[in-house]
Design a protein around this motif. Sequence first.
Motif, PDB file in Angstrom:
ATOM      1  N   THR A   1      -9.588 -51.085  85.399  1.00 41.48           N
ATOM      2  CA  THR A   1     -10.153 -52.308  85.964  1.00 41.48           C
ATOM      3  C   THR A   1     -11.115 -51.964  87.096  1.00 41.48           C
ATOM      4  O   THR A   1     -12.222 -52.502  87.173  1.00 41.48           O
ATOM      5  N   LEU A   2     -10.698 -51.034  87.941  1.00 44.14           N
ATOM      6  CA  LEU A   2     -11.568 -50.662  89.063  1.00 44.14           C
ATOM      7  C   LEU A   2     -12.849 -50.016  88.550  1.00 44.14           C
ATOM      8  O   LEU A   2     -13.930 -50.231  89.094  1.00 44.14           O
ATOM      9  N   SER A   3     -12.731 -49.243  87.494  1.00 39.13           N
ATOM     10  CA  SER A   3     -13.912 -48.610  86.928  1.00 39.13           C
ATOM     11  C   SER A   3     -14.865 -49.668  86.366  1.00 39.13           C
ATOM     12  O   SER A   3     -16.089 -49.589  86.549  1.00 39.13           O
ATOM     13  N   THR A   4     -14.292 -50.671  85.694  1.00 37.53           N
ATOM     14  CA  THR A   4     -15.115 -51.763  85.176  1.00 37.53           C
ATOM     15  C   THR A   4     -15.804 -52.501  86.325  1.00 37.53           C
ATOM     16  O   THR A   4     -16.991 -52.824  86.249  1.00 37.53           O
ATOM     17  N   LEU A   5     -15.059 -52.724  87.401  1.00 40.57           N
ATOM     18  CA  LEU A   5     -15.655 -53.401  88.560  1.00 40.57           C
ATOM     19  C   LEU A   5     -16.766 -52.545  89.166  1.00 40.57           C
ATOM     20  O   LEU A   5     -17.830 -53.040  89.528  1.00 40.57           O
TER      21      LEU A   5
ATOM     22  N   SER B   1      -4.121 -39.630  79.291  1.00 42.04           N
ATOM     23  CA  SER B   1      -3.284 -40.770  78.931  1.00 42.04           C
ATOM     24  C   SER B   1      -3.057 -40.841  77.424  1.00 42.04           C
ATOM     25  O   SER B   1      -2.117 -41.455  76.954  1.00 42.04           O
ATOM     26  N   GLN B   2      -3.922 -40.189  76.656  1.00 40.63           N
ATOM     27  CA  GLN B   2      -3.741 -40.105  75.209  1.00 40.63           C
ATOM     28  C   GLN B   2      -2.860 -38.921  74.814  1.00 40.63           C
ATOM     29  O   GLN B   2      -2.729 -38.618  73.638  1.00 40.63           O
ATOM     30  N   GLY B   3      -2.355 -38.213  75.805  1.00 36.25           N
ATOM     31  CA  GLY B   3      -1.430 -37.126  75.514  1.00 36.25           C
ATOM     32  C   GLY B   3      -2.039 -35.734  75.506  1.00 36.25           C
ATOM     33  O   GLY B   3      -1.373 -34.758  75.155  1.00 36.25           O
ATOM     34  N   ALA B   4      -3.310 -35.603  75.898  1.00 36.61           N
ATOM     35  CA  ALA B   4      -3.927 -34.273  75.890  1.00 36.61           C
ATOM     36  C   ALA B   4      -3.309 -33.399  76.986  1.00 36.61           C
ATOM     37  O   ALA B   4      -3.157 -33.833  78.127  1.00 36.61           O
ATOM     38  N   THR B   5      -2.938 -32.155  76.620  1.00 36.45           N
ATOM     39  CA  THR B   5      -2.417 -31.232  77.623  1.00 36.45           C
ATOM     40  C   THR B   5      -3.382 -30.083  77.849  1.00 36.45           C
ATOM     41  O   THR B   5      -3.162 -29.218  78.682  1.00 36.45           O
ATOM     42  N   MET B   6      -4.453 -30.048  77.066  1.00 33.95           N
ATOM     43  CA  MET B   6      -5.509 -29.063  77.292  1.00 33.95           C
ATOM     44  C   MET B   6      -6.833 -29.777  77.030  1.00 33.95           C
ATOM     45  O   MET B   6      -6.940 -30.560  76.087  1.00 33.95           O
ATOM     46  N   ILE B   7      -7.799 -29.540  77.903  1.00 32.99           N
ATOM     47  CA  ILE B   7      -9.093 -30.188  77.721  1.00 32.99           C
ATOM     48  C   ILE B   7     -10.195 -29.137  77.804  1.00 32.99           C
ATOM     49  O   ILE B   7     -10.238 -28.344  78.745  1.00 32.99           O
TER      50      ILE B   7
ATOM     51  N   SER C   1      -5.497 -51.029  82.843  1.00 36.29           N
ATOM     52  CA  SER C   1      -4.733 -50.468  83.958  1.00 36.29           C
ATOM     53  C   SER C   1      -5.549 -50.648  85.225  1.00 36.29           C
ATOM     54  O   SER C   1      -6.727 -51.012  85.164  1.00 36.29           O
ATOM     55  N   ALA C   2      -4.924 -50.390  86.341  1.00 39.23           N
ATOM     56  CA  ALA C   2      -5.638 -50.548  87.611  1.00 39.23           C
ATOM     57  C   ALA C   2      -6.871 -49.644  87.643  1.00 39.23           C
ATOM     58  O   ALA C   2      -7.962 -50.073  88.029  1.00 39.23           O
TER      59      ALA C   2
ATOM     60  N   LEU D   1     -20.110 -58.838  83.741  1.00 38.62           N
ATOM     61  CA  LEU D   1     -18.736 -58.316  83.728  1.00 38.62           C
ATOM     62  C   LEU D   1     -18.307 -57.978  82.302  1.00 38.62           C
ATOM     63  O   LEU D   1     -17.702 -56.924  82.050  1.00 38.62           O
ATOM     64  N   VAL D   2     -18.668 -58.859  81.364  1.00 40.90           N
ATOM     65  CA  VAL D   2     -18.319 -58.611  79.960  1.00 40.90           C
ATOM     66  C   VAL D   2     -18.968 -57.296  79.492  1.00 40.90           C
ATOM     67  O   VAL D   2     -18.331 -56.467  78.836  1.00 40.90           O
ATOM     68  N   PHE D   3     -20.223 -57.099  79.858  1.00 41.52           N
ATOM     69  CA  PHE D   3     -20.905 -55.870  79.441  1.00 41.52           C
ATOM     70  C   PHE D   3     -20.279 -54.637  80.079  1.00 41.52           C
ATOM     71  O   PHE D   3     -20.112 -53.607  79.434  1.00 41.52           O
ATOM     72  N   SER D   4     -19.955 -54.749  81.352  1.00 39.33           N
ATOM     73  CA  SER D   4     -19.311 -53.614  82.012  1.00 39.33           C
ATOM     74  C   SER D   4     -17.994 -53.293  81.314  1.00 39.33           C
ATOM     75  O   SER D   4     -17.660 -52.131  81.070  1.00 39.33           O
ATOM     76  N   ALA D   5     -17.254 -54.351  80.942  1.00 40.74           N
ATOM     77  CA  ALA D   5     -15.980 -54.155  80.249  1.00 40.74           C
ATOM     78  C   ALA D   5     -16.201 -53.521  78.877  1.00 40.74           C
ATOM     79  O   ALA D   5     -15.501 -52.583  78.491  1.00 40.74           O
ATOM     80  N   LEU D   6     -17.199 -54.026  78.158  1.00 47.29           N
ATOM     81  CA  LEU D   6     -17.513 -53.482  76.832  1.00 47.29           C
ATOM     82  C   LEU D   6     -17.807 -51.987  76.919  1.00 47.29           C
ATOM     83  O   LEU D   6     -17.303 -51.188  76.131  1.00 47.29           O
ATOM     84  N   LEU D   7     -18.649 -51.621  77.888  1.00 45.72           N
ATOM     85  CA  LEU D   7     -19.063 -50.224  77.993  1.00 45.72           C
ATOM     86  C   LEU D   7     -17.900 -49.346  78.431  1.00 45.72           C
ATOM     87  O   LEU D   7     -17.685 -48.264  77.896  1.00 45.72           O
ATOM     88  N   ASN D   8     -17.137 -49.820  79.423  1.00 47.56           N
ATOM     89  CA  ASN D   8     -15.999 -49.026  79.876  1.00 47.56           C
ATOM     90  C   ASN D   8     -14.941 -48.927  78.789  1.00 47.56           C
ATOM     91  O   ASN D   8     -14.337 -47.875  78.592  1.00 47.56           O
ATOM     92  N   GLY D   9     -14.720 -50.040  78.096  1.00 46.64           N
ATOM     93  CA  GLY D   9     -13.760 -50.019  77.001  1.00 46.64           C
ATOM     94  C   GLY D   9     -14.223 -49.097  75.892  1.00 46.64           C
ATOM     95  O   GLY D   9     -13.416 -48.480  75.204  1.00 46.64           O
ATOM     96  N   GLY D  10     -15.539 -48.996  75.729  1.00 42.46           N
ATOM     97  CA  GLY D  10     -16.092 -48.160  74.670  1.00 42.46           C
ATOM     98  C   GLY D  10     -15.626 -46.716  74.745  1.00 42.46           C
ATOM     99  O   GLY D  10     -15.433 -46.067  73.717  1.00 42.46           O
ATOM    100  N   THR D  11     -15.406 -46.209  75.966  1.00 43.75           N
ATOM    101  CA  THR D  11     -14.967 -44.814  76.068  1.00 43.75           C
ATOM    102  C   THR D  11     -13.572 -44.659  75.471  1.00 43.75           C
ATOM    103  O   THR D  11     -13.299 -43.701  74.761  1.00 43.75           O
ATOM    104  N   ILE D  12     -12.682 -45.624  75.715  1.00 47.73           N
ATOM    105  CA  ILE D  12     -11.332 -45.534  75.148  1.00 47.73           C
ATOM    106  C   ILE D  12     -11.372 -45.730  73.633  1.00 47.73           C
ATOM    107  O   ILE D  12     -10.653 -45.064  72.893  1.00 47.73           O
ATOM    108  N   VAL D  13     -12.255 -46.629  73.199  1.00 48.08           N
ATOM    109  CA  VAL D  13     -12.373 -46.829  71.753  1.00 48.08           C
ATOM    110  C   VAL D  13     -12.749 -45.517  71.081  1.00 48.08           C
ATOM    111  O   VAL D  13     -12.169 -45.120  70.075  1.00 48.08           O
TER     112      VAL D  13
END
Lengths: 359, 413
Positions: A53-57, B106-112, A49-50, A300-312
């Motif tokens: 992406t901005l966070s990765t940048l 974005s994962q649907g959490a309504t309380m954190i 998402s925007a 850039l790849v590393f920044s993406a890996l690390l930022n993506g890591g939080t969502i993972v």
Amino acid sequence: MNTRTFLQKIWPSVPILLAALVITLLLLIVSDNSPLVTYEALWTGSFGSADRTLSTLAFWVPLLLCSTGLLVTFTAGLWNIGVEGQMVMGAIGASWIALRLSAANPAIPGWIIIPVELLTAMGLGALWAALAAVLKIRGGVHEIFGGVALNSLAIIFTNYLISGPWQPPEGGSFRGTQPFPQQALLPLLDPSRFSPLSLGLALLALLAVVLTLRGTHWGLRLKALGKNLRGAFILGVSSEREAILAMMFCGALAGLAGSVRVLSWFDSLRQSISGGIGFLAILIVLLAGMRPLWSLFIALVFSALLNGGTIVQLRTQLHSSLSGIIQGTLVLFVLLFGDFDRLFGPNQPQSEVMEVADE
Amino acid sequence: MKGRRIFGLFLVLMVAGLALAACQSATPPEEGSGDTTGDSGGGEEFVFGMILVGPKNDRGWSQAHFEGGQYVEANIPNSRMIVFEKLNPADQPEATVEGVVDDMVSQGATMIILTSDEFEEDTVGAAEKHPDVTFIMASGDDAWADGQNAGVAPANVGNVMGRMEYMKALAGCAAALKSETGSIAYLGPLINFETRRLASSVYQGAKYCWENYRGNDAADLTFTVTWIGFWFNIPGVTLDPTEVTNQFFDSGADVVISGIDTSEAIVVTGQRAAAGESVWAVPYDYEGACDEAPDVCLGVPFFNWGPAYVGITNQVIDGSWKQSFDWNGPNWANLTDKDTTAVGWVDGPALTGDAHDNLHDYMDKLASGDANPWRGPINLQDGSEYVADGQDATDPQIWYVPQLLEGMTGPSQ
């Protein structure tokens, strides 16, 4: 360039990247996680998402600045492990201006304060790097050991500042100083932590380094120094002066990276502000085999890996170390297959130095 | 030439991607692998986020919160926790409170639930950005109408904390009951309101039991506080808790009480006892902390966040939640009842005989109100009066204690 030399150029990056992917894939399968979900989360977290992406940048900028600086020191054959501490000192320098000058004189506009902050940061970073260089040259302390010591010192200094003289009025929580005034912060692309100005400076720095190393006399001398210290000396290159200058150049960029951390990523001086970004930059430059454009992309790849890591971590509840494992695998494979001749010139035949000198 | 190299990199990545895709299609879809939308039949799923400063299995502060979240999952049907561990700049320089909160929403959490003092300032910004999400900040005071930061928190931020003071007073009491040298040491983390409050509570408990059960003069009780600089050991940054604990014993202390998140105090004490010394320890934070060295363990004060989190979650689900500052006390009838008490105490195997009986007598007095670690006369370290004789300190007085207390040795600032 024909196919053969092209393959030679990208070797050993291919097996390293492939091996890292395969090993993480195996780890995911062994630990009963779906690789597809994981890699998809990695993608969503880095460029999905925007915002992301901005966070990765935004995280890319300090990595890029440090690796750009390290290109110079590695070219000169110096292991600037102290890049981490130089970053911290830069962060301290920028914070000093923001807290002491800007907070006390709110009337001074951002377009004056920000350049002062950045220059102070670069100056302190360069000074810290010069210390490591002088320790090496005058004291005979290898730059790795000097760098490690100066890193600790910089971190201890930060902790002293945030728990002592710069602690927020409500008392020291050891977390950081109070937020800087708005005009002292880098202008951000709302609503992110990404400062286009900082990326512009980083790209400019990279361009300057590429041009310097390619086309100037100084760049040539650094190369000579890195290829063969003794040979360079015989050919009339002052090793001391070049080494100090190379270190200071890198320190200035690392200091700039530190100021980007405090002035855009955070809004105050925090404990462990560098968080290993400097060390990561060393890895990036090694992986890139000191090729500037490669280091740009690998950062850039590393920044993406690390930022993506939080969502993972959030999606799959996988251990947060996944990105760390990928990084570690990369290091391992660089060590196994890496082409280190490029970095350690002294083992090369004398004739190459002559070639360099003839260029 | 440069262009070709870049093209080459893309080529490599593309090939790698294709290879992955190929592997993937060969693998049948697994069940339960990160499916984020499924709800297990009937009712709407309630997703809540849990942000931890340390690892979820640290046998300390962060694990206690994590288990509180698991307690919610176990007690509220269709609730699901998403956890983010180790959110601190040393472990994850790329992660911020704001970013993690965005992801959780974005994962649907309504309380954190945010579980560190360190997150408090960033929580305000995140809460303003997500006004429909409820933020529970454990250990903070921004939502406290009587607090120093009253009015700072937006309406969707609440605070929760356990009244650990009482359990810390028990820790101090146990130490005073057991000490032969009359010298007790407190291994402190960093200096702030919370840590001054807890260290002072330990001292008040120690002093009470030293005077009332041991029949000694408070002037003969030595109580030393050393702050290592952070909640856990960071080599080169904090003092080394192992070394500090050894120094405590070398300088005559025979009981060490831990105020930090990790277990060095009890480990060192176990080693010294194994070498023949009569020394004891009181660890902190985690119910099972005595296991490290049971023979020297006098007991453990611990947090139990589950009941509070269940209460808050239920309110958030039925829409009745309103901003509040909950400072939850113990269930004196049963300090280890995980369904009711917010803070607890477990007796350690080394707490035997008279010491055990006296500690339980003190416990009964605390429960009935006959004793109160924050009852005057209480003087601050500089000698000035803080709480008048016979009066009980108010909550803000306890929360915001500005210095250590008279009789304690160690820095207040």
